[in-house]
Design an enzyme around this catalytic site. Structure first.
Site, short mmCIF file in Angstrom:
data_model
loop_
_atom_site.label_atom_id
_atom_site.label_comp_id
_atom_site.label_asym_id
_atom_site.label_seq_id
_atom_site.Cartn_x
_atom_site.Cartn_y
_atom_site.Cartn_z
N GLU A 266 -69.23 2.95 -25.70
CA GLU A 266 -69.06 3.16 -24.26
C GLU A 266 -68.32 2.00 -23.61
O GLU A 266 -68.71 0.84 -23.72
CB GLU A 266 -70.44 3.32 -23.61
CG GLU A 266 -70.42 3.44 -22.10
CD GLU A 266 -69.69 4.66 -21.60
OE1 GLU A 266 -68.86 4.51 -20.68
OE2 GLU A 266 -69.92 5.76 -22.13
N SER A 308 -65.86 10.25 -20.71
CA SER A 308 -66.39 10.03 -22.07
C SER A 308 -66.34 11.30 -22.92
O SER A 308 -66.03 11.24 -24.12
CB SER A 308 -67.82 9.51 -22.01
OG SER A 308 -67.87 8.25 -21.41
N HIS A 421 -72.52 1.33 -20.43
CA HIS A 421 -72.00 2.19 -19.37
C HIS A 421 -72.02 1.45 -18.04
O HIS A 421 -72.88 0.61 -17.79
CB HIS A 421 -72.85 3.47 -19.29
CG HIS A 421 -72.25 4.58 -18.48
ND1 HIS A 421 -72.20 4.56 -17.11
CD2 HIS A 421 -71.68 5.75 -18.88
CE1 HIS A 421 -71.63 5.68 -16.68
NE2 HIS A 421 -71.29 6.41 -17.74
N ASP A 481 -64.37 4.61 -25.72
CA ASP A 481 -64.05 5.94 -25.20
C ASP A 481 -63.02 5.85 -24.08
O ASP A 481 -62.20 6.74 -23.89
CB ASP A 481 -65.31 6.67 -24.71
CG ASP A 481 -66.12 5.86 -23.71
OD1 ASP A 481 -65.79 4.68 -23.45
OD2 ASP A 481 -67.11 6.39 -23.19
N HIS A 482 -63.07 4.75 -23.33
CA HIS A 482 -62.13 4.51 -22.23
C HIS A 482 -62.33 3.08 -21.75
O HIS A 482 -63.22 2.37 -22.21
CB HIS A 482 -62.36 5.50 -21.07
CG HIS A 482 -63.78 5.58 -20.60
ND1 HIS A 482 -64.41 4.53 -19.94
CD2 HIS A 482 -64.72 6.56 -20.70
CE1 HIS A 482 -65.65 4.88 -19.65
NE2 HIS A 482 -65.87 6.09 -20.11
#
Length: 603
Positions: A266, A308, A421, A481-482
């Site tokens: 994450e 995500s 996150h 994921d980003h």
């Protein structure tokens, strides 16, 4: 002429508040764009005015909303103006918050995903700024003029003619934006379309027009589209023209037959790799793994509205997500030629694992459709330690080891972490970098600490796999994921009183690390993105290109003559000739059509 002049003057005098409300809402629309386009805290309008393709289009949408004012009497006219302004202000606020979080704006599709908000209260709060309250300033101005300036409110019967004229004239300008054609020499279709960039789309259509057009598109997009024969030909031709290098090199089949573990971390960005704060490495375990890895240091995120969940989609299908809404919500049951399906042809058992609940972003239903044999969610774990949104990465990864150990080999296990996150407000007891007060209390400091914690958990996980004898025959791929802190809190970083240059880097880079015990470190400088993961991993596993060449948008980063990538907003990173660039950009459109039509099911 004198009569007409007096008539218009009378209309103005009797409806001053209406004209003032329209003007103020126009200024508010421009202010929204100034904030979004310039990406600053300022609501100054002057920058954005030069960017407006059709100011009459902006006014037209506002007047349509306000025109119902003429159907009321007396103070009910005033009540209507205030109610509409308040409603639009709330909508604009949500647009700003949504843009800060996801890089796009509220849509009907996103409203269908409200179930994702159940554990995101802290994340949402972090996107709200005190200066957002300035959006309500025009309502106070309107109220002042109404109360203090004794603005006349017509008490006559319903003004049907005024309503009809204002409504029809506005509709004409919306249907045929003549002013845009004259001033900018553009066609109507150039305005009424969803572009790669949400900023451009909302600037073209106006903040209000954007939502009208969104509803219109939603009605059209409720079902899978039917492709024309020409569109099917275009898709085939696109894949035929895609780079396909038949020659092989040392990387082809390097890990043939080995187990594959993919860990999607994450919000993991590339800028923290091999970096230290106060003499402490932020990612000491990832840095350690690099010594036995193929490290892609120019690898970029390509997620869109599904954030995500788009990461799950892209790396497993080598397709860009749809341009509108979340792919997993809109098309959860689509058919793909995916990485798990390809590997199953070679005898692999496939397993996807998340530490959140299956309905979150609809990931479990979608990943089953993508082709995984089994999906495991939070309900299969002992939630004995919570950090942030759910089960801590340490507990989660510890509980995964026994699951992996009992799997049939060869296997492909897809793992998604959660603790790092946003809003990166990890508790002090999990922080280990000893940051100074300002940095520790900032989003950037929270991000450093969150990634540092997850890095520790990853190190423990890899070590435990090694103890269990699983690493000798397993390749571990680690990526983000980003982006994380730069995706959501770029301004916060820039406002720090003391900062280092490398903190400010915001280039959509995430690391891609392919680790295998005992191998020598290799660094790949080739520019690529998430769509390239599937063909690149297949190449390393010795999978023939015929298995994915006519279904994967991406290319093999270990065997390519190209050095560029396309981001989700249509921008290009790297140097490439115009023809290849146009072909690559069309890949975004091709992906959208493939998914929206469920193209692979029809083949």
């Amino acid at each position: 002429m004198h009569f007409l002049k007096e008539r218009l003057k009378g209309i103005y005098q009797n409806n001053k508040l209406f004209f003032l409300a329209v003007f103020l809402l126009f200024i508010k629309s421009i202010s929204i764009l100034a904030h979004i386009v310039t990406d600053t805290k300022s609501f100054a309008i002057f920058y954005t005015i030069g960017c407006i393709p059709s100011y009459l289009l902006y006014f037209s949408y506002i007047v349509i909303l306000m025109s119902f004012y003429f159907l009321f009497r007396g103070k009910f006219k005033v009540y209507y103006l205030f109610c509409i302004n308040f409603f639009v202000t709330i909508l604009f606020l949500i647009d700003i918050w949504y843009f800060r979080g996801f890089g796009s704006f509220l849509s009907v599709h996103s409203l269908m995903q409200t179930g994702n908000l159940y554990n995101l209260s802290d994340s949402i709060k972090s996107l709200i700024k005190f200066y957002d309250l300035f959006l309500f300033l025009d309502i106070l101005v309107l109220f002042y003029f109404y109360k203090k300036q004794e603005v006349n409110v017509s008490k006559k019967s319903v003004q049907a003619k005024a309503f009809t004229i204002s409504l029809l004239v506005s509709i004409i300008f919306i249907i045929e934006p003549v002013d845009a054609m004259i001033l900018f020499n553009t066609k109507k279709q150039a305005i009424y379309q969803m572009t790669y960039s949400p900023k451009v789309t909302i600037s073209n259509l106006s903040p209000i027009g954007y939502h009208v057009f969104d509803v219109f598109n939603y009605i059209k997009e409720c079902r899978h589209i039917e492709l024309t024969e020409q569109e099917k030909i275009d898709i085939k031709e696109w894949f035929n023209k895609k780079e396909n290098i038949e020659g092989e090199n040392e990387y082809k089949g390097l890990f043939k037959g080995k187990n594959l573990i993919y860990i999607q971390v994450e919000s993991l960005e590339n800028f923290v790799i091999n970096k230290s704060i106060n003499g402490k490495e932020i990612t000491p375990n990832l840095n350690r793994l690099l010594k036995n890895s193929i490290y892609f240091n120019n690898y970029h995120e390509q997620t869109h509205n599904g954030i995500s969940s788009d990461g799950d989609l892209i790396v497993n299908t080598s397709l860009f997500p749809v341009r509108r809404g979340s792919t997993f919500f809109r098309y959860p049951d689509n058919t793909y030629n995916s990485l798990p399906k390809i590997l199953k042809k070679y005898g692999y058992y496939t397993h996807a694992i998340h530490s959140d609940k299956g309905p979150y972003w609809n990931w479990m239903r979608a990943l089953y459709s993508i082709g995984f044999d089994k999906c495991t969610d939070e309900t299969s774990f002992n939630v004995d330690e919570k950090i942030g949104l759910g089960l801590s990465d340490e507990s989660y990864l510890k509980q995964i080891v026994p699951l992996i150990k009992t799997q049939r080999q060869p296997f492909y296990t897809f793992i998604v972490t959660l603790t790092s996150h946003m809003p990166f407000n990890i508790d002090e007891k999990y922080r280990g970098l000893n940051l100074n007060k300002e940095l520790n209390e900032s989003y950037l400091g929270g991000y450093f600490e969150s990634i540092h914690y997850t890095d520790k958990c990853l190190g423990m996980f890899i070590d435990e796999l090694d103890k269990q004898g699983l690493l000798d025959n397993t390749v571990v791929v680690i990526s983000g994921d980003h982006e994380g802190v730069h995706k959501y809190y770029q301004n916060s970083i820039e406002n720090l009183s003391q900062k280092e240059d490398w903190w400010l880097i915001n280039n959509k880079e995430i690391p891609l690390i392919v680790y295998h015990k005992g191998m020598e470190q290799r660094t790949i400088d080739t520019i690529g993105g998430q769509v390239d993961l599937l063909p690149t991993i297949c190449y390393l596993l010795g999978i023939e290109s015929r298995e994915y060449q006519d279904t994967a948008i991406g290319r093999v980063l270990l065997n390519t003559n190209l050095n560029f990538t396309v981001l989700d907003n249509g921008s290009v990173i790297g140097e490439v000739d115009e023809e290849t660039k146009r072909h690559a950009l069309k890949g975004i459109e091709i992906s959208d059509k493939i998914i929206s039509s469920n193209y692979f099911k029809q083949r």
